[in-house]
Motif scaffolding. Structure first.
Motif, PDB file in Angstrom:
ATOM      1  N   HIS A   1     103.580  71.906  40.669  1.00 23.88           N
ATOM      2  CA  HIS A   1     104.309  72.051  41.925  1.00 23.88           C
ATOM      3  C   HIS A   1     103.423  71.650  43.106  1.00 23.88           C
ATOM      4  O   HIS A   1     102.264  71.266  42.930  1.00 23.88           O
TER       5      HIS A   1
ATOM      6  N   LYS B   1      97.938  70.315  45.969  1.00 24.82           N
ATOM      7  CA  LYS B   1      96.806  70.617  46.852  1.00 24.82           C
ATOM      8  C   LYS B   1      95.503  70.692  46.062  1.00 24.82           C
ATOM      9  O   LYS B   1      94.472  70.150  46.472  1.00 24.82           O
TER      10      LYS B   1
ATOM     11  N   ILE C   1      86.339  74.749  41.326  1.00 28.80           N
ATOM     12  CA  ILE C   1      87.114  75.168  42.492  1.00 28.80           C
ATOM     13  C   ILE C   1      88.441  75.778  42.043  1.00 28.80           C
ATOM     14  O   ILE C   1      89.186  75.156  41.284  1.00 28.80           O
ATOM     15  N   CYS C   2      88.706  76.984  42.504  1.00 23.73           N
ATOM     16  CA  CYS C   2      89.944  77.639  42.087  1.00 23.73           C
ATOM     17  C   CYS C   2      90.506  78.451  43.238  1.00 23.73           C
ATOM     18  O   CYS C   2      89.946  78.465  44.330  1.00 23.73           O
TER      19      CYS C   2
HETATM   20  P1  ATP Z   1     101.120  80.445  37.881  1.00 21.44           P
HETATM   21  O1  ATP Z   1     102.076  79.691  38.755  1.00 21.44           O
HETATM   22  O2  ATP Z   1     101.723  80.841  36.608  1.00 21.44           O
HETATM   23  O3  ATP Z   1     100.359  81.505  38.631  1.00 21.44           O
HETATM   24  P2  ATP Z   1      99.040  78.546  38.193  1.00 21.44           P
HETATM   25  O4  ATP Z   1      99.842  77.927  39.291  1.00 21.44           O
HETATM   26  O5  ATP Z   1      97.790  79.249  38.478  1.00 21.44           O
HETATM   27  O6  ATP Z   1      99.982  79.460  37.372  1.00 21.44           O
HETATM   28  P3  ATP Z   1      97.547  76.709  36.571  1.00 21.44           P
HETATM   29  O7  ATP Z   1      98.072  75.713  35.627  1.00 21.44           O
HETATM   30  O8  ATP Z   1      96.596  77.726  36.057  1.00 21.44           O
HETATM   31  O9  ATP Z   1      98.816  77.395  37.138  1.00 21.44           O
HETATM   32  O10 ATP Z   1      96.927  75.993  37.841  1.00 21.44           O
HETATM   33  C1  ATP Z   1      96.035  74.933  37.756  1.00 21.44           C
HETATM   34  C2  ATP Z   1      95.193  74.875  38.994  1.00 21.44           C
HETATM   35  O11 ATP Z   1      96.005  74.736  40.142  1.00 21.44           O
HETATM   36  C3  ATP Z   1      94.375  76.137  39.155  1.00 21.44           C
HETATM   37  O12 ATP Z   1      93.044  75.767  39.452  1.00 21.44           O
HETATM   38  C4  ATP Z   1      95.012  76.836  40.294  1.00 21.44           C
HETATM   39  O13 ATP Z   1      94.064  77.568  41.032  1.00 21.44           O
HETATM   40  C5  ATP Z   1      95.609  75.692  41.107  1.00 21.44           C
HETATM   41  N1  ATP Z   1      96.780  76.136  41.852  1.00 21.44           N
HETATM   42  C6  ATP Z   1      97.880  76.718  41.355  1.00 21.44           C
HETATM   43  N2  ATP Z   1      98.729  77.059  42.334  1.00 21.44           N
HETATM   44  C7  ATP Z   1      98.161  76.676  43.505  1.00 21.44           C
HETATM   45  C8  ATP Z   1      98.544  76.760  44.885  1.00 21.44           C
HETATM   46  N3  ATP Z   1      99.705  77.308  45.266  1.00 21.44           N
HETATM   47  N4  ATP Z   1      97.696  76.263  45.809  1.00 21.44           N
HETATM   48  C9  ATP Z   1      96.542  75.701  45.440  1.00 21.44           C
HETATM   49  N5  ATP Z   1      96.124  75.595  44.174  1.00 21.44           N
HETATM   50  C10 ATP Z   1      96.914  76.077  43.199  1.00 21.44           C
END
Ligand code: ATP
Ligand code: MG
Length: 561
Positions: free
Chosen positions: A44, A49, A232-233
């Motif tokens: 999404h 981002k 970065i997370c």
């Molecule tokens: P969920 O929606 O189930 O909480 P998630 O969005 O964390 O899961 P991941 O597949 O684990 O899904 O995300 C991959 C990367 O994208 C991770 O490093 C996460 O920090 C980053 N990410 C996810 N959502 C966002 C957001 N809204 N803004 C910025 N980075 C994001």
């Protein structure tokens, strides 16, 4: 002012850390980042981002960015998601080259490292049930209690862990836990689970494993194996960092630096895969790529250009504070990009027939129109004009006030790229609905001006009725009327807050040059907005998605540092 010596004005805190690391020679000055999605849904706008940040930082520093699938949860994951994620990252304009990885490729190594921790007395097999573990963990102001299995001998732990792997136990019967501190003020350090038993087929490793590593156990070690320098997370992992550090330090392996930033949240949309999945599975949208979805595939199908999404992500900045970004800002970037690139076309979304009584019945002529006034090279196209036209219903008003500058009986208006038109009579059906306008045109006004110098106040668009083509035009509104999407008052299901009229289908009449328009191509329908050809389109039936309206009164806030 930017000078070569000083940093650019808007260097965010992550880029500052990385610049400092490069200057001090940390990691030999190398930068290796990663984007680590779990393949349990489509990406999404929030992921966009993270993608822009990780791939962007790597590119700015001659580094690389890995694409790693964090596939440690077999029950929710699928290859369909893997494919869509790769597709979306590429569409956004990024390339991981040969750096494609899967956490599942590290299962054997992770197992060996778990054995290493057991041997060091830093991990143990626990027989507490899921609920008991929670009970023993305590809470923010409640002490934790040691598991009765915490002091098992190394030999017993090695034996039980091997038998967990061999499939001797049922799901949930045992787990492997790190032995850290049941009274830590950080809950994540109260003997977190490293492995759980799941007799579950994995989309890549098949039935090889019946124990799967937990996120925290897999993530940092995967980063380390790949030589990631900066992991970065998002902020919710801040409290996990001590655990991340504990694992790599206990194993004595390369220690990537975890850095957290605030998630991107956008008004009227969701950035939770779990909720997006509910929208798809509940049939509230047509699929992950429904143009109303905040998924990258939804935005793409809606007609959002990749550069607009990237620019939006860059604009929102990198901060430590969770906030909301306005959807209107994203739309501003979309409009800005499309204004430069989208060809103009005429489409009538709510057609009202006009008969020009002084235009010969059996004749027609071609009028010239600019394909894009913003782009000199876009050229000119021809549009047929004849005795019968369609105009927008909203461009006519029967008892119009003085300030109404479009068409009304007795007043003149300019037809874009054509002539002055005057309305003489309104024809209605038995129900009183206007079905036709009887008009006359002035052939002397071909250049858009009258030789006698008389003026008209308005210009409206039109298509020739005889030559127009039918098209289905899908008009969209937000899925969530509330700014904070997906939040519902006490006792109300969040799905009940969905906008019931987020999709309205129009049977439009469009100019014939649009026949054969390629799926995905964008147009500015004059005076109406930006639209793109949907994948449901075919040679003999055109389908358009509304991308965004022409204008909004929105002014973007100052860029965040
Ligand atoms: P969920 O929606 O189930 O909480 P998630 O969005 O964390 O899961 P991941 O597949 O684990 O899904 O995300 C991959 C990367 O994208 C991770 O490093 C996460 O920090 C980053 N990410 C996810 N959502 C966002 C957001 N809204 N803004 C910025 N980075 C994001
Ligand atoms: Mg996640």
């Amino acid at each position: 002012m930017n000078t070569p010596e000083s940093e650019p004005e808007h260097v965010d805190f992550i880029r500052k850390i990385i610049n400092d690391d490069i200057s001090s020679g940390k990691n030999d000055g190398k930068v290796v980042t990663r984007f680590p999605p779990e393949p349990n849904g489509y990406l999404h706008i929030g992921h966009a981002k993270s993608i822009c940040l990780n791939f962007g930082i790597a590119a700015e520093n001659n580094g690389v960015c890995h694409l790693r699938f964090d596939d440690t949860n077999p029950e929710k994951e699928d290859t369909e998601y893997v494919e869509s994620i790769m597709d979306d990252v590429r569409w956004l304009g990024f390339d991981w080259g040969s750096n494609l990885f899967y956490a599942s490729d590290y299962f054997e190594q992770l197992y060996d490292w778990a054995v290493q921790l057991i041997k060091a007395g830093k991990a143990y097999v626990c027989d507490l049930t899921f609920d008991e573990v929670r009970e023993y963990r305590g809470g923010w102001n409640k002490e934790g209690k040691d598991s009765p299995y915490r002091d098992r001998s190394v030999e017993e732990n090695l034996d039980l862990f091997a038998r967990m792997r061999a499939g001797e136990f049922k799901d949930g019967e045992k787990s492997l836990r790190a032995k850290i501190d049941m009274n830590s003020s950080n809950m994540n350090l109260r003997d977190p689970a490293m492995y759980r038993i799941r007799h579950q087929h994995h989309h890549r490793t098949g039935d090889t494993w019946c124990i799967y590593p937990n996120y925290d156990w897999a993530h940092g070690q995967s980063d380390s194996l790949e030589g990631i320098t900066h992991s970065i997370c998002t902020l919710e992992f801040e409290d996990h960092r001590p655990l991340y550090d504990w694992y790599v330090e206990s194993l004595g392996i390369h220690h990537p630096q975890q850095i957290e930033f605030a998630r991107l949240n956008v008004t009227h949309t969701l950035t939770s895969k779990r909720k997006l999945l509910q929208l798809v599975e509940g049939g509230h949208v047509s699929g992950w790529d429904d143009p109303r979805m905040p998924t990258i595939s939804g935005l793409r199908r809606r007609g959002y250009p990749a550069d607009a999404v990237r620019d939006f992500c860059a604009h929102t900045g990198v901060t430590k504070f969770n906030g909301m970004t306005e959807l209107a800002l994203l739309e501003l970037y979309v409009r800005g990009s499309l204004n430069k690139t989208a060809s103009r076309a005429m489409a009538i979304l709510d057609p009202l027939k006009v008969v020009i009584e002084n235009y010969p019945d059996d004749e027609s002529e071609m009028r010239q129109a600019h394909n894009n006034p913003e782009d000199e090279n876009a050229g000119i196209r021809e549009m047929p004009f004849g005795r019968e036209l369609y105009i927008e219903r909203a461009d006519f008003m029967e008892d119009a006030p003085k300030k109404f500058f479009r068409l009304t009986v007795g007043r003149e208006v300019r037809l874009k790229n054509a002539f002055f038109l005057k309305c003489n009579e309104v024809i209605k059906d038995d129900a009183g609905e206007i079905i036709e306008l009887r008009c006359t045109y002035d052939p002397e006004t071909s250049g858009g001006k009258a030789p006698d110098g008389r003026k008209v106040k308005g210009t409206i668009h039109w298509v020739s009725a005889k030559h127009a083509v039918d098209a289905e035009v899908r008009m969209y509104d937000v899925l969530f009327p509330e700014e904070k999407a997906g939040s519902a008052p006490e006792g109300v299901d969040w799905l009940e807050t969905l906008n019931p009229s987020s999709l309205i289908v129009k049977n439009a009449k469009v100019e014939p040059s649009l026949v054969g328009a390629e799926v995905g191509s964008s147009y500015q329908f004059e005076r109406t907005g930006y639209f793109c050809v949907d994948k449901d389109s075919s040679v003999d039936s055109l389908v358009f998605n509304q991308t965004v309206g022409l204008k909004s009164g929105y002014k973007p806030p100052e860029k965040k540092a």
